[in-house]
Design an enzyme around this catalytic site. Structure first.
Site, PDB file in Angstrom:
ATOM      1  N   HIS A 177      33.789  34.676   2.705  1.00  0.00           N
ATOM      2  CA  HIS A 177      33.983  35.789   3.085  1.00  0.00           C
ATOM      3  C   HIS A 177      34.621  36.293   2.210  1.00  0.00           C
ATOM      4  CE1 HIS A 177      37.940  37.356   4.245  1.00  0.00           C
ATOM      5  NE2 HIS A 177      39.017  36.971   4.075  1.00  0.00           N
ATOM      6  N   CYS A 191      40.404  37.315   9.245  1.00  0.00           N
ATOM      7  CA  CYS A 191      39.364  37.301   8.218  1.00  0.00           C
ATOM      8  C   CYS A 191      38.113  36.512   8.951  1.00  0.00           C
ATOM      9  CB  CYS A 191      39.832  36.434   6.692  1.00  0.00           C
ATOM     10  SG  CYS A 191      41.148  37.652   6.085  1.00  0.00           S
ATOM     11  N   ASN A 245      39.702  41.639  -0.480  1.00  0.00           N
ATOM     12  CA  ASN A 245      39.454  41.346   0.928  1.00  0.00           C
ATOM     13  C   ASN A 245      39.824  42.158   1.663  1.00  0.00           C
ATOM     14  OD1 ASN A 245      40.424  39.420   3.009  1.00  0.00           O
ATOM     15  ND2 ASN A 245      41.650  38.260   2.965  1.00  0.00           N
TER      16      ASN A 245
END
Length: 323
Positions: A250, A113, A280
């Site tokens: 993020h 990520c 996500n």
């Protein structure tokens, strides 16, 4: 004069297939209320059969280049941040390079990520040392391909997508008033491997494997690590948290976003949020959110923008940019 790396264009791409929480509730024991309360996620985009990470990356790249007003001949470097490459090798970036007709060099980075921040920081280094003048940095993922669709703790959290930026060398005075990337910090801690990982790989199991996560522990480390790295880039530049115009985090979990902003007294309306619609998307989440906020006019030239992320490994990092 000082060479800076300025973001001159943004682009994004989301697969057409939208999967809502209610759709998932038909597959696993969950509900829209449960997912929204714990994550803020309402839907996610899932790549079609045969639609690969390089396909998503290519579409986002074309849009970013068009926004920047550059052609394939202008691009010296392509970096694709991804944990879900098309193949073990070659690099997904080389497949994108071929489709775009770029003759510069291309490679992937893998920091899960945090991949986009790692990729952007890497491009900045190449630009500042003169090895590239114009770089294309892409975050692209098809996380749907590594999810265990019977694990309700993880399959509800992720989606597919891609975002891209064009970064170009500009001359600045060497002060915090320059446009471009002013500071970046990267970190990793391999001792936390078991908290967020995929249980497969070419060397270990000769399989792709599935994502596994200890959500509560990841949440706890994320809030602490992200606050720490934001403090570092602020200290590096002497900029105060009160001067931040936009936080582009993020998009892992709405509660992490809210907690991080609260620690720095950043108003919720200064936080770019897409997790509700995108879920996500790992390395794609920051460039997707950034592209949205640039194209809808929220982020304006001269704004102070912080990009920050944490991912499996653990990895984490932040970049402070004057837009």
């Amino acid at each position: 004069m000082t060479v800076r790396s300025r973001i001159i264009g943004c682009g994004s791409y989301l697969p057409a297939n939208v999967v809502t929480n209610d759709d998932l509730a038909k597959r696993v024991d969950t509900s829209d209320e449960w997912i929204v309360a714990r994550t803020g996620i309402r839907q996610r985009h899932i790549a079609a059969d045969g639609e690969t990470t390089s396909d998503l990356a290519y579409e986002a790249a074309v849009k970013a280049m068009d926004h920047a007003g550059v052609t394939a001949e202008d691009i010296d470097l392509i970096i694709v941040a991804t944990a879900t490459p098309d193949n073990t090798f070659p690099a997904t970036a080389t497949k994108v390079q071929n489709r775009l007709g770029v003759t510069g060099f291309a490679f992937d980075v893998q920091a899960v990520c945090s991949g986009f921040v790692y990729g952007l920081t890497t491009a900045d280094m190449y630009i500042r040392n003169g090895q590239a003048k114009t770089a294309l940095v892409i975050g692209a993922e098809t996380f749907s391909r590594i999810l265990d669709w019977e694990d309700r703790r993880t399959c509800v959290l992720f989606g597919d997508g891609a975002g891209a930026v064009v970064v170009q060398a500009v001359e600045g005075a060497g002060t915090i008033n320059d446009q471009g990337i002013l500071a970046s910090r990267l970190h990793s801690d391999g001792s936390k491997y078991e908290l967020l990982y995929v249980d497969g790989g070419p060397s270990a199991t000769q399989t792709v494997g599935h994502l596994r996560m200890e959500g509560k522990e990841v949440f706890r480390h994320a809030v602490t690590n992200l606050a720490g790295v934001i403090r570092e880039v602020l200290a590096d530049t002497g900029i105060d948290a009160s001067e931040i115009d936009w936080l582009v985090p993020h998009q892992a979990n709405r509660r992490i976003l809210d907690s991080t902003a609260k620690k720095f007294g950043i108003s919720p309306d200064k936080v770019v949020v897409t997790v509700d619609r995108h879920a996500n998307t790992s390395a794609a989440s920051i460039p997707l959110a950034l592209s949205e906020a640039v194209h809808d006019g929220r982020i304006q030239r001269g704004d102070i923008v912080i990009l920050e992320a944490m991912g499996g490994g653990f990895t984490w990092g932040a970049s402070l940019v004057r837009w």
